[in-house]
Design an enzyme around this catalytic site. Structure first.
Site, PDB file in Angstrom:
ATOM      1  CB  SER A 145     -21.591   2.922  -3.964  1.00 38.93           C
ATOM      2  OG  SER A 145     -20.642   2.273  -3.182  1.00 38.93           O
ATOM      3  CE  LYS A 184     -16.981   4.154  -3.816  1.00 41.73           C
ATOM      4  NZ  LYS A 184     -17.541   4.213  -2.440  1.00 41.73           N
TER       5      LYS A 184
END
Lengths: 226, 226
Positions: A145, A184
């Site tokens: 990701s 993230k």
DNA sequence: TTGACGCTAAAACAAATGTTCGCTATACTT
DNA sequence: AAGTATAGCGAACATTTGTTTTAGCGTCAA
């Protein structure tokens, strides 16, 4: 060393007491405790002399904080006062396991799960960003990701242990309710926190601050081929 | 050691905070400070969990004393109470400068500005792939022609010194006729060599073998933020 | 002498901080 | 279903503890 003898008997006494008390108790003495030890009946006198010690550069005080005292200079005669300066050449930071950077992979456990296996990884200090090695740990990235941020599956990220983050920083966040740790970009919005992947294919994760525990922020990345 | 993972997330968080705060401030946090850190609004809840930590043998508390907390067990990962293990020597490899990974840049002399060391850079041996340090050197990447290979401007690549390469390997190639060193994927074709960037925006470089001197192949990549 | 200054006191004040007490909710046991 | 243990919340409470104010004393220099 500072000019220790310049200090009054009382002040020397106070310094010694501060040092020994802190070492024995694990926390500094209160003003009144110092007064009792040194034989001062008035808190203001202790306070006065503490400020004098601050001026002399021996201690630091945290305003309005109970026991907010900190010894910042060595005092003669007390052995263990000095902090260890000589550090081993190779900083070693704990490599605590995997982190999901994609579809939240339910990790076996928290970071702490792997943390006790002494899986340490040696790092050159220029990758620690000037931090002490005890503040730093490493994770292996799983998932893709973060590929737009140049981080891919298998990379090792080096993080600084911290519980807060600035917007835009890349962080490892623990989501208690989901039982997952994820890598993230961090953005604090009004009433929630947005954990933004760096991959078009993934959606940001929106969580309430209470369900988001920052574990650390990424300092550097490290990848080996083959 | 204690069963750290047995503790709730909150309790682990509290322990870590206690340890880091104490180390940074020189005195332990107050109940409310812990609460704020861990995200507990009520002092009684913090108090409750502190007592739980006492039961678990991690801390001691001094009754009715501000910040009367003391850590009495190591917590995994961060402890300053780290036992010193055997410390291997630090492999040091020469950091020889910049390499163009884009429009061939004529190397300016601002070599290794952000590398504090002279010309050498310390590396953990796990990044050397088992090779002797004398076989290895480092380059700082300039340009973005390899971004699709997850290498961006500013990254440091670690290379093994060698004159040949297999198809597909990422290599540093010296182009005598152009006076340039460049970082590309290596492909040997019929009568020529193709140096393939990993970025759609760039064209491959096609050269005659006589005008292409392989300097080394990339072993690993290393990147620091900020 | 007078006044500045270092040092000490005592007391009052205000803020920080630990403790206690209901009350709720959930899960597990009996 | 009732009971028990764990976990949590919020508010009131009581101490602890740092801060401030006012004052006394001694020394030293102007």
């Amino acid at each position: 060393m500072k000019d220790f003898k310049r200090l009054s008997q009382r002040q020397q006494h106070m310094l010694r007491f501060l040092q020994s008390y802190t070492q024995e108790q694990g926390y500094p003495p209160s003003i009144r405790e110092i007064g009792e030890e040194v034989g001062i009946g008035s808190t203001s006198v202790v306070n006065y002399n503490l400020n004098r010690l601050v001026d002399a550069g021996y201690i630091e005080r945290a305003g309005r904080v109970s026991r907010g005292l900190r010894l910042i200079a060595d005092i003669p005669g007390s052995p263990a006062a000095s902090k260890v300066v000589a550090l081993p050449a190779v900083p070693r930071v704990p490599h605590v396991g995997l982190i999901a950077a994609g579809e939240p992979i339910s990790l076996p456990e928290d970071i702490a799960h792997h943390i006790d296996e002494d899986d340490y990884i040696g790092l050159p200090q220029h990758m620690l960003g000037g931090l002490d090695e005890s503040e730093v740990f490493a994770l292996t990235v799983r998932g893709d990701s973060m590929i737009d941020a140049m981080i891919q599956d298998g990379d090792i990220v080096i993080l600084r242990r911290q519980n807060t983050a600035e917007n835009g920083e890349m962080v490892a966040a623990w989501l208690p309710e989901d039982g997952e740790t994820t890598l993230k970009h961090f953005y604090r919005e009004k009433e929630r926190i947005r954990l933004q992947p760096a991959n078009q294919a993934y959606q940001p994760i929106l969580v309430h601050p209470s369900n988001c525990e920052i574990k650390g922020k990424v300092l550097s990345v490290l990848r080996s081929f083959r």
